[in-house]
Write a protein that holds these residues in place. Structure first.
Motif, PDB file in Angstrom:
ATOM      1  N   ALA A 128       1.488  -0.810   0.465  1.00 15.51           N
ATOM      2  CA  ALA A 128      -0.061  -0.147  -0.157  1.00 15.51           C
ATOM      3  C   ALA A 128       1.143   1.323   0.207  1.00 15.51           C
ATOM      4  N   SER A 129      -0.001   2.334   0.044  1.00 14.58           N
ATOM      5  CA  SER A 129       0.712   3.505   0.242  1.00 14.58           C
ATOM      6  C   SER A 129       1.129   3.839   0.944  1.00 14.58           C
ATOM      7  N   GLY A 130       2.200   4.976   1.457  1.00 14.25           N
ATOM      8  CA  GLY A 130       2.176   4.471   3.029  1.00 14.25           C
ATOM      9  C   GLY A 130       1.249   6.028   3.465  1.00 14.25           C
ATOM     10  N   THR A 131       0.942   7.005   2.697  1.00 12.38           N
ATOM     11  CA  THR A 131      -0.426   7.674   2.884  1.00 12.38           C
ATOM     12  C   THR A 131      -2.038   7.298   2.842  1.00 12.38           C
ATOM     13  N   ALA A 132      -1.718   6.226   2.180  1.00 11.69           N
ATOM     14  CA  ALA A 132      -3.295   5.637   1.854  1.00 11.69           C
ATOM     15  C   ALA A 132      -3.858   4.469   2.959  1.00 11.69           C
ATOM     16  N   ILE A 133      -2.679   4.015   3.262  1.00  9.54           N
ATOM     17  CA  ILE A 133      -2.785   2.940   4.283  1.00  9.54           C
ATOM     18  C   ILE A 133      -3.529   3.725   5.366  1.00  9.54           C
ATOM     19  N   ILE A 134      -2.697   4.781   6.412  1.00  2.00           N
ATOM     20  CA  ILE A 134      -3.786   4.939   7.638  1.00  2.00           C
ATOM     21  C   ILE A 134      -4.666   6.084   7.464  1.00  2.00           C
ATOM     22  N   GLU A 135      -5.092   6.634   6.231  1.00  2.00           N
ATOM     23  CA  GLU A 135      -6.280   7.119   5.923  1.00  2.00           C
ATOM     24  C   GLU A 135      -7.085   6.056   5.893  1.00  2.00           C
ATOM     25  N   GLU A 136      -6.767   4.298   5.074  1.00  2.00           N
ATOM     26  CA  GLU A 136      -7.916   3.600   5.271  1.00  2.00           C
ATOM     27  C   GLU A 136      -8.198   3.033   6.648  1.00  2.00           C
ATOM     28  N   LEU A 137      -7.142   2.548   7.104  1.00  2.00           N
ATOM     29  CA  LEU A 137      -7.007   1.875   9.081  1.00  2.00           C
ATOM     30  C   LEU A 137      -7.057   2.926   9.699  1.00  2.00           C
ATOM     31  N   GLY A 138      -6.589   4.205   9.711  1.00  2.00           N
ATOM     32  CA  GLY A 138      -5.866   4.554  10.756  1.00  2.00           C
ATOM     33  C   GLY A 138      -7.014   4.268  11.899  1.00  2.00           C
ATOM     34  N   LYS A 139      -8.627   4.693  11.532  1.00  2.00           N
ATOM     35  CA  LYS A 139      -9.737   4.230  12.248  1.00  2.00           C
ATOM     36  C   LYS A 139      -9.901   3.559  13.238  1.00  2.00           C
ATOM     37  N   GLU A 140      -9.564   2.229  12.481  1.00  2.00           N
ATOM     38  CA  GLU A 140      -9.735   1.147  13.421  1.00  2.00           C
ATOM     39  C   GLU A 140      -8.217   0.984  14.105  1.00  2.00           C
ATOM     40  N   HIS A 141      -7.030   1.551  13.512  1.00  2.00           N
ATOM     41  CA  HIS A 141      -5.753   1.484  14.425  1.00  2.00           C
ATOM     42  C   HIS A 141      -6.427   2.449  15.741  1.00  2.00           C
ATOM     43  N   ILE A 142      -6.798   3.628  15.538  1.00  2.00           N
ATOM     44  CA  ILE A 142      -7.282   3.859  16.940  1.00  2.00           C
ATOM     45  C   ILE A 142      -8.295   3.367  17.823  1.00  2.00           C
ATOM     46  N   LYS A 143      -9.439   2.382  17.045  1.00  2.00           N
ATOM     47  CA  LYS A 143     -10.166   2.194  17.695  1.00  2.00           C
ATOM     48  C   LYS A 143      -9.446   0.795  18.609  1.00  2.00           C
ATOM     49  N   THR A 144      -8.576  -0.174  18.268  1.00  2.00           N
ATOM     50  CA  THR A 144      -7.871  -0.981  18.724  1.00  2.00           C
ATOM     51  C   THR A 144      -6.982  -1.111  18.987  1.00  2.00           C
ATOM     52  N   GLY A 145      -5.996  -0.147  18.908  1.00  2.00           N
ATOM     53  CA  GLY A 145      -4.487   0.153  19.069  1.00  2.00           C
ATOM     54  C   GLY A 145      -3.110  -1.001  18.766  1.00  2.00           C
ATOM     55  N   TYR A 146      -3.680  -1.856  17.480  1.00  2.00           N
ATOM     56  CA  TYR A 146      -2.831  -2.740  16.634  1.00  2.00           C
ATOM     57  C   TYR A 146      -2.643  -1.560  15.880  1.00  2.00           C
ATOM     58  N   PRO A 147      -1.086  -2.677  15.490  1.00  2.00           N
ATOM     59  CA  PRO A 147      -0.109  -1.578  14.720  1.00  2.00           C
ATOM     60  C   PRO A 147      -0.246  -2.109  13.336  1.00  2.00           C
ATOM     61  N   ILE A 148      -0.731  -0.547  12.305  1.00  2.00           N
ATOM     62  CA  ILE A 148      -0.634  -1.383  10.608  1.00  2.00           C
ATOM     63  C   ILE A 148       0.944  -1.371  10.270  1.00  2.00           C
ATOM     64  N   VAL A 149       0.898  -3.117   9.572  1.00  2.00           N
ATOM     65  CA  VAL A 149       1.723  -3.137   8.840  1.00  2.00           C
ATOM     66  C   VAL A 149       1.534  -3.243   7.646  1.00  2.00           C
ATOM     67  N   TYR A 150       2.430  -3.015   6.392  1.00  2.00           N
ATOM     68  CA  TYR A 150       2.167  -3.072   5.227  1.00  2.00           C
ATOM     69  C   TYR A 150       3.875  -2.677   4.294  1.00  2.00           C
ATOM     70  N   THR A 151       3.412  -2.978   3.282  1.00  2.00           N
ATOM     71  CA  THR A 151       4.997  -3.010   2.543  1.00  2.00           C
ATOM     72  C   THR A 151       4.526  -2.184   0.947  1.00  2.00           C
ATOM     73  N   SER A 152       5.563  -2.057   0.391  1.00  2.00           N
ATOM     74  CA  SER A 152       5.273  -1.701  -0.945  1.00  2.00           C
ATOM     75  C   SER A 152       6.148  -2.710  -1.919  1.00  2.00           C
ATOM     76  N   ALA A 153       6.308  -1.900  -2.947  1.00  2.00           N
ATOM     77  CA  ALA A 153       6.957  -2.856  -4.202  1.00  2.00           C
ATOM     78  C   ALA A 153       8.447  -3.720  -3.629  1.00  2.00           C
ATOM     79  N   ASP A 154       8.835  -2.296  -2.935  1.00  2.00           N
ATOM     80  CA  ASP A 154      10.353  -2.233  -2.529  1.00  2.00           C
ATOM     81  C   ASP A 154      10.941  -3.173  -1.186  1.00  2.00           C
ATOM     82  N   SER A 155      11.591  -4.183  -0.713  1.00  2.00           N
ATOM     83  CA  SER A 155      11.958  -4.378  -0.258  1.00  2.00           C
ATOM     84  C   SER A 155      11.641  -4.376   1.286  1.00  2.00           C
ATOM     85  N   VAL A 156      10.569  -3.952   1.809  1.00  2.00           N
ATOM     86  CA  VAL A 156      10.362  -3.231   3.159  1.00  2.00           C
ATOM     87  C   VAL A 156       8.848  -4.217   3.982  1.00  2.00           C
TER      88      VAL A 156
END
Length: 391
Positions: A128-156
Motif C-alpha cells: 500500500a501507499s503509506g498515506t493511503a493505508i493510514i487513511e484506510e486503517l487509521g480509525k481502526e488502529h485508533i479503536k483497537t490499538g493494533y499497529p498497521i503493517v504494510y509493504t510496497s514494491a520495495d523490500s520493506v
C-alpha cells in the motif's frame, strides 16, 4: 591534498531508465527528464554550472559553457532499486540477489511470530501507499490499538502507528523485534517505523520515521574509513541504512533543508574524513506521492543552497552529489524506478569540466573515496580519482 569528502545523496533523483528497467516495470522512467518535460523545463543554475546538463543522456536540463565541476552518470550493478541497495553499492557492496519483496503481503508464519513477540494483533499486511493505508486503517488502529503493517514494491516491512496510541519508542521497539524476525530468506532490506498524528480524514506522518536496515554482509567504505581513524559522519538516514556500521557520528534530520543545515554545521568543523548526507524528501514526500510540482520545487530549493555549500568548503574539501535510484513522479504507480543516477563533483583539488561518461556501478564512487584517503579498497568498483584530480 583532500582532507574531506562531502557526499550528498539526493534520494531518488534518477535520470533515465537503465537497460534492464523493463524487467522492473520501469521502462520510460526518467525522474529528472520527465519532471522537466511535464513542467516545461527545470532551472537549476548551480547544478548546471557543475555540469548537470552535460551528463550523458541527460534531458530537460540546460547546458552551460565551461562547467566548473566533474560529471557523469552511474548504472546500478546490483539487483534491485531501493535505498539500501543503492547506498550499499556506493559504499562498495554489490548484491547479486535482490532483497525479498512481498506483493501479496507477508506469509502467515512471519505475522504470527511478530504478533506473538509484540503481544498484540496487527492490521493491514498488504502492499500500500503509506498515506493511503493510514487513511484506510487509521480509525481502526485508533479503536483497537493494533499497529498497521504494510509493504510496497520495495523490500520493506513498514509499521505505522499514531503517536498518541503507540509511542514512538514503543514503535521503534516493535521495529527492532521485526528486524530480528526478518532475517535469512525473509531478510527484507528495511524495517521502517512510520509514526503519524491527527484525526480520521486528516492524518499526517511525522518526522519521527526510523529505518532499521540489515547489516551489510561485509565491510563497506565506511568501515574502512573508520578503521583508519577517519571521521564518518552520517546526516539524515545514513546511520539507519548502514545499521550504524562504520559510522562515527550521526544526526537524524527533519527534512531536506534541515539536512543541508546539518551538513553545513559539520562542514564548519575541522574533522578529516567523510560527511555522508541523505536528503529523503525527494523520495518520501514527492516521488512516492506523484507530486511533480513539489519535486521540482525541492530540486530548486536544494539548488539555491549550493552557494552556501560552496562558500563553506575548505580548500581541501571536495563535494559529491548523486542519487541512489529513481522515483519518477510522472509514472503510473508510486514505487521506485530502476534508473541511472547523475553524479557531480566539485572542489579546488579537482579539475573542471571532466566528463566521466557512463560508469557501470555506483561502487566506483566508494572506490574513489577509498583511494583519496589511502584506505583499504572496497570489494567492487574502479576509482576515477586520476581522471578528476588536478594534475
Amino acid at each position: 591534498m583532500i582532507n574531506r569528502v562531502i557526499w550528498i545523496v539526493l534520494d531518488s533523483v534518477g535520470m533515465g531508465a537503465l537497460p534492464d528497467a523493463e524487467k522492473y516495470g520501469d521502462a520510460g522512467s526518467n525522474t529528472i527528464g520527465n519532471i522537466s518535460k511535464a513542467l516545461g523545463g527545470l532551472h537549476l543554475p548551480n547544478m548546471e554550472k557543475l555540469g548537470l546538463g552535460h551528463i550523458d543522456g541527460m534531458i530537460g536540463i540546460n547546458k552551460t559553457e565551461n562547467p566548473i565541476g566533474c560529471y557523469g552518470r552511474f548504472a546500478e550493478k546490483s539487483e534491485g532499486k531501493d535505498t539500501t541497495t543503492g547506498h550499499w553499492e556506493m559504499a562498495g557492496v554489490c548484491l547479486e540477489t535482490a532483497f525479498p519483496t512481498y506483493p501479496n503481503g507477508f506469509p502467515e508464519e512471519i505475522i504470527t511470530a511478530f504478533e506473538k513477540e509484540i503481544g498484540t494483533k496487527i492490521i493491514g499486511n498488504k502492499p500500500a501507499s503509506g498515506t493511503a493505508i493510514i487513511e484506510e486503517l487509521g480509525k481502526e488502529h485508533i479503536k483497537t490499538g493494533y499497529p498497521i503493517v504494510y509493504t510496497s514494491a520495495d523490500s520493506v516491512f513498514q509499521i505505522a502507528a499514531h503517536e498518541e496510541i503507540i509511542s514512538t519508542n514503543r514503535l521503534y521497539e516493535m521495529c527492532k523485534i521485526a528486524r530480528k524476525i526478518l532475517q535469512g530468506e525473509h531478510g527484507v532490506a528495511r524495517i521502517i517505523a512510520r509514526p503519524f498524528i491527527g484525526k480520521p480524514g486528516n492524518f499526517t506522518r511525522t518526522a519521527n520515521r526510523r529505518d532499521f536496515s540489515l547489516t551489510p554482509p561485509y565491510n563497506t567504505l565506511l568501515d574502512n574509513l573508520k578503521n583508519a581513524d577517519l571521521n564518518v559522519i552520517g546526516v539524515g538516514k545514513i546511520e539507519d541504512i548502514f545499521s550504524g556500521q562504520g559510522i562515527t557520528e550521526a544526526i537524524h534530520t527533519k527534512n531536506n533543508m534541515d539536512g543541508v543545515d546539518q551538513t553545513l554545521n559539520y562542514m564548519k568543523q575541522d574533522k578529516k574524513g567523510l560527511i555522508f548526507t541523505n536528503l529523503v524528501d525527494f523520495d518520501m514526500k514527492w516521488g512516492h506521492r506523484n507530486n511533480v510540482k513539489a519535486y521540482a520545487q525541492g530540486l530548486a530549493d536544494f539548488d539555491k543552497r549550493l552557494p552556501e555549500i560552496f562558500d563553506t568548503m575548505k580548500d581541501t574539501d571536495i563535494l559529491f552529489i548523486t542519487a541512489d535510484h529513481g522515483c519518477d513522479p510522472t509514472m503510473p504507480g508510486t514505487d521506485h524506478s530502476r534508473e541511472y543516477v547523475p553524479f557531480l563533483a566539485y572542489g579546488k583539488p579537482l579539475e573542471k569540466n571532466i566528463n566521466l561518461g557512463t560508469r557501470t556501478t555506483f561502487a566506483d564512487m566508494g572506490q574513489t573515496v577509498a583511494e583519496i584517503f589511502h584506505v583499504e579498497p572496497v570489494k567492487h568498483g574502479n576509482s576515477f580519482l586520476k581522471e578528476i584530480i588536478k594534475k
